[in-house]
Write an enzyme that holds these catalytic residues in place. Structure first.
Site, PDB file in Angstrom:
ATOM      1  N   CYS A 111       0.809  -1.228   0.000  1.00 57.86           N
ATOM      2  CA  CYS A 111       0.000   0.000   0.000  1.00 57.86           C
ATOM      3  C   CYS A 111       0.844   1.281   0.000  1.00 57.86           C
ATOM      4  CB  CYS A 111      -0.950  -0.008   1.186  1.00 57.86           C
ATOM      5  SG  CYS A 111      -1.996  -1.466   1.209  1.00 57.86           S
ATOM      6  N   HIS A 265      -3.174   7.157   2.128  1.00 53.41           N
ATOM      7  CA  HIS A 265      -3.639   5.834   1.707  1.00 53.41           C
ATOM      8  C   HIS A 265      -4.994   5.572   2.356  1.00 53.41           C
ATOM      9  CE1 HIS A 265      -4.079   1.708   0.884  1.00 53.41           C
ATOM     10  NE2 HIS A 265      -3.821   1.309   2.120  1.00 53.41           N
ATOM     11  N   ASN A 295     -10.189  -0.096  -0.028  1.00 50.11           N
ATOM     12  CA  ASN A 295      -8.730   0.005   0.012  1.00 50.11           C
ATOM     13  C   ASN A 295      -8.175  -0.580  -1.289  1.00 50.11           C
ATOM     14  OD1 ASN A 295      -6.001  -0.501   0.411  1.00 50.11           O
ATOM     15  ND2 ASN A 295      -6.235  -1.199   2.526  1.00 50.11           N
TER      16      ASN A 295
HETATM   17  N1  COA Z   1     -18.756  -8.529   8.963  1.00 51.06           N
HETATM   18  C1  COA Z   1     -19.260  -8.838  10.167  1.00 51.06           C
HETATM   19  N2  COA Z   1     -18.496  -9.230  11.193  1.00 51.06           N
HETATM   20  C2  COA Z   1     -17.169  -9.309  10.992  1.00 51.06           C
HETATM   21  C3  COA Z   1     -16.582  -9.018   9.755  1.00 51.06           C
HETATM   22  C4  COA Z   1     -17.436  -8.615   8.728  1.00 51.06           C
HETATM   23  N3  COA Z   1     -16.967  -8.299   7.504  1.00 51.06           N
HETATM   24  N4  COA Z   1     -15.263  -9.209   9.848  1.00 51.06           N
HETATM   25  C5  COA Z   1     -15.012  -9.606  11.107  1.00 51.06           C
HETATM   26  N5  COA Z   1     -16.164  -9.676  11.789  1.00 51.06           N
HETATM   27  C6  COA Z   1     -16.344 -10.059  13.177  1.00 51.06           C
HETATM   28  C7  COA Z   1     -15.286 -11.001  13.666  1.00 51.06           C
HETATM   29  O1  COA Z   1     -15.659 -12.331  13.415  1.00 51.06           O
HETATM   30  C8  COA Z   1     -15.207 -10.683  15.116  1.00 51.06           C
HETATM   31  O2  COA Z   1     -16.298 -11.307  15.751  1.00 51.06           O
HETATM   32  P1  COA Z   1     -16.158 -11.912  17.254  1.00 51.06           P
HETATM   33  O3  COA Z   1     -15.848 -10.723  18.115  1.00 51.06           O
HETATM   34  O4  COA Z   1     -17.499 -12.491  17.493  1.00 51.06           O
HETATM   35  O5  COA Z   1     -15.041 -12.879  17.184  1.00 51.06           O
HETATM   36  C9  COA Z   1     -15.485  -9.210  15.156  1.00 51.06           C
HETATM   37  O6  COA Z   1     -16.192  -8.878  13.959  1.00 51.06           O
HETATM   38  C10 COA Z   1     -14.199  -8.402  15.160  1.00 51.06           C
HETATM   39  O7  COA Z   1     -14.627  -7.153  15.385  1.00 51.06           O
HETATM   40  P2  COA Z   1     -13.666  -6.068  15.940  1.00 51.06           P
HETATM   41  O8  COA Z   1     -12.639  -6.693  16.827  1.00 51.06           O
HETATM   42  O9  COA Z   1     -14.512  -4.978  16.517  1.00 51.06           O
HETATM   43  O10 COA Z   1     -12.960  -5.599  14.640  1.00 51.06           O
HETATM   44  P3  COA Z   1     -12.081  -4.334  14.579  1.00 51.06           P
HETATM   45  O11 COA Z   1     -12.696  -3.192  15.277  1.00 51.06           O
HETATM   46  O12 COA Z   1     -10.662  -4.686  14.877  1.00 51.06           O
HETATM   47  O13 COA Z   1     -12.184  -3.978  13.038  1.00 51.06           O
HETATM   48  C11 COA Z   1     -10.884  -4.024  11.075  1.00 51.06           C
HETATM   49  C12 COA Z   1     -11.627  -4.835  12.109  1.00 51.06           C
HETATM   50  C13 COA Z   1     -10.257  -4.971  10.078  1.00 51.06           C
HETATM   51  C14 COA Z   1     -11.878  -3.115  10.360  1.00 51.06           C
HETATM   52  C15 COA Z   1      -9.791  -3.158  11.774  1.00 51.06           C
HETATM   53  O14 COA Z   1      -8.998  -3.981  12.589  1.00 51.06           O
HETATM   54  C16 COA Z   1      -8.907  -2.456  10.800  1.00 51.06           C
HETATM   55  O15 COA Z   1      -9.346  -1.597  10.069  1.00 51.06           O
HETATM   56  N6  COA Z   1      -7.605  -2.765  10.802  1.00 51.06           N
HETATM   57  C17 COA Z   1      -6.697  -2.185   9.849  1.00 51.06           C
HETATM   58  C18 COA Z   1      -6.753  -2.989   8.594  1.00 51.06           C
HETATM   59  C19 COA Z   1      -6.170  -2.264   7.440  1.00 51.06           C
HETATM   60  O16 COA Z   1      -6.360  -1.089   7.294  1.00 51.06           O
HETATM   61  N7  COA Z   1      -5.466  -3.012   6.591  1.00 51.06           N
HETATM   62  C20 COA Z   1      -4.891  -2.522   5.426  1.00 51.06           C
HETATM   63  C21 COA Z   1      -3.711  -1.692   5.714  1.00 51.06           C
HETATM   64  S1  COA Z   1      -2.928  -1.223   4.272  1.00 51.06           S
END
Ligand code: COA
Length: 338
Positions: A111, A265, A295
């Site tokens: 990225c 980004h 993204n």
């Molecule tokens: N739809 C519904 N539920 C989802 C899901 C989706 N698409 N993806 C994951 N879940 C669930 C998981 O199973 C988990 O459930 P559980 O708590 O019952 O086990 C829960 O949602 C996880 O939620 P949470 O911990 O609140 O997620 P989060 O707040 O960490 O958000 C991201 C997840 C990925 C959005 C966040 O971590 C993020 O943005 N990280 C950076 C990723 C990124 O930018 N990557 C690219 C960089 S270049």
């Protein structure tokens, strides 16, 4: 020597998949995706390829710059999703444009790729090796997503963005419409870069290549997909990006308040909001495309730059920061006077 971005272009696949559309195939919801990321929809390829989108973005950037393909000396494409291992996407762009004089190669910095490619082009231009470069970020991320893994597949999209970068040495450039831009020595353009890598933490965001497979060891070909520890990547982004921007601003002898825009980004709106807060900068200075693109890895920054350029939001003399971060781990920032 002044090194400017003189044109931008982008290309997105025709097909748009909304969060609701995605929820018909994946166990997710618009509410979950939008509240955690700010993404509403993304473009996904059907007929398009990384090369076809790159060529279209490059053609648009050349038109915007008012120059022809024969003037391009260097083509660098940042991508992790080329159509071939070889030829590179950059060589396909060269062929597609008919830019026969150009030297062409790809860069893999996930990225951060567009900023890494821009810095590389800058180094060639600054040392006088080449005069005109096409720098692209292009991805078909949908083909390396595990569509059974809802924690990753909802985040990413496909597309390409391009910028024409040219070195000026005090000469006048005449545009297609007859107007002239007098380029003064030592003023404006790309002013400072800052970049870094942390390979030790690389596996928090990965996609495996092919396994060893030869006369000594057999591994039948199995496709591999993006794997991500979302929370670790999130923590990396919110600490590294503002620090990188602070460093690049220091190098340019400027402050956050001097910037008109921060073109970041586009991974997650919460990351963008956190960076704005840490820099004590107005969130309105952070244009957003992730709501309609998701993204797009290396393509995010040039697509967004093209969007704000097309909307007429950039005027000569405006100062902006561009910043990328992601797989590797890698990060990079640049300060630019438009
Ligand atoms: N739809 C519904 N539920 C989802 C899901 C989706 N698409 N993806 C994951 N879940 C669930 C998981 O199973 C988990 O459930 P559980 O708590 O019952 O086990 C829960 O949602 C996880 O939620 P949470 O911990 O609140 O997620 P989060 O707040 O960490 O958000 C991201 C997840 C990925 C959005 C966040 O971590 C993020 O943005 N990280 C950076 C990723 C990124 O930018 N990557 C690219 C960089 S270049």
């Amino acid at each position: 020597m002044v090194i400017r971005i003189i044109g931008t272009g982008s290309s997105l696949p025709q097909q748009v998949v909304t969060n609701d559309g995605l929820a018909e195939a994946v166990d997710t919801s618009d509410e979950w995706i939008f509240s955690r990321t700010g993404i509403r929809e993304r473009h996904l390829v059907k007929e398009e390829t990384t090369a076809s989108m790159s060529v279209e973005a490059a053609e648009r950037a050349l038109i915007n710059a008012g120059i022809g393909a024969e003037e391009v000396d260097l083509i660098i494409v940042a991508t992790i999703t080329g159509d071939y291992l070889t030829p590179s996407t950059a060589c396909e762009v060269q062929a597609g444009l008919g830019a026969r004089r150009a030297v062409a190669f790809d860069i893999n910095a996930a990225c951060s790729g567009f900023l890494f490619a821009l810095h590389t082009a800058y180094a060639y231009l600054e040392t006088g090796v080449y005069r005109t470069a096409l720098v692209l970020g292009a991805e078909t991320l949908s083909k390396i997503m595990d569509w059974e893994d809802r924690s990753t597949c909802v985040l990413f999209g496909d597309g390409a963005g391009a910028a024409v970068v040219r070195a000026f040495n005090g000469e006048t450039r005449i545009r297609d419409d007859g107007s002239q831009w007098l380029e003064e020595k030592g003023k404006g353009g790309l002013l400072a870069f800052e970049q870094g890598s942390d390979g030790a933490r690389g596996k928090v965001l990965s996609c495996k290549g092919r396994e060893n497979n030869n006369l000594l060891v057999r591994n039948p070909f199995t496709p591999s997909y993006v794997k991500m520890d979302g929370q670790e990547v999130y923590k990396f982004a919110v600490s590294t990006v503002p620090a990188s921007i602070q460093r690049v601003l220091e190098k340019a002898g400027m402050e956050a308040g001097d910037m008109k825009y921060f073109v970041l980004h586009q991974a997650n709106i919460r990351i963008i909001q956190s960076v704005a807060k840490r820099l004590k900068a107005d969130e309105g200075k952070f244009p957003v495309s992730l709501d309609h693109c998701g993204n797009v890895s290396a393509a995010s920054v040039p697509i967004l730059l093209d969007e704000i350029n097309k909307k007429g939001m950039l005027e000569r003399g405006d100062k902006i920061v561009m910043a990328g971060f992601g797989g590797g781990l890698t990060w990079a920032s640049a300060v630019l006077e438009w």
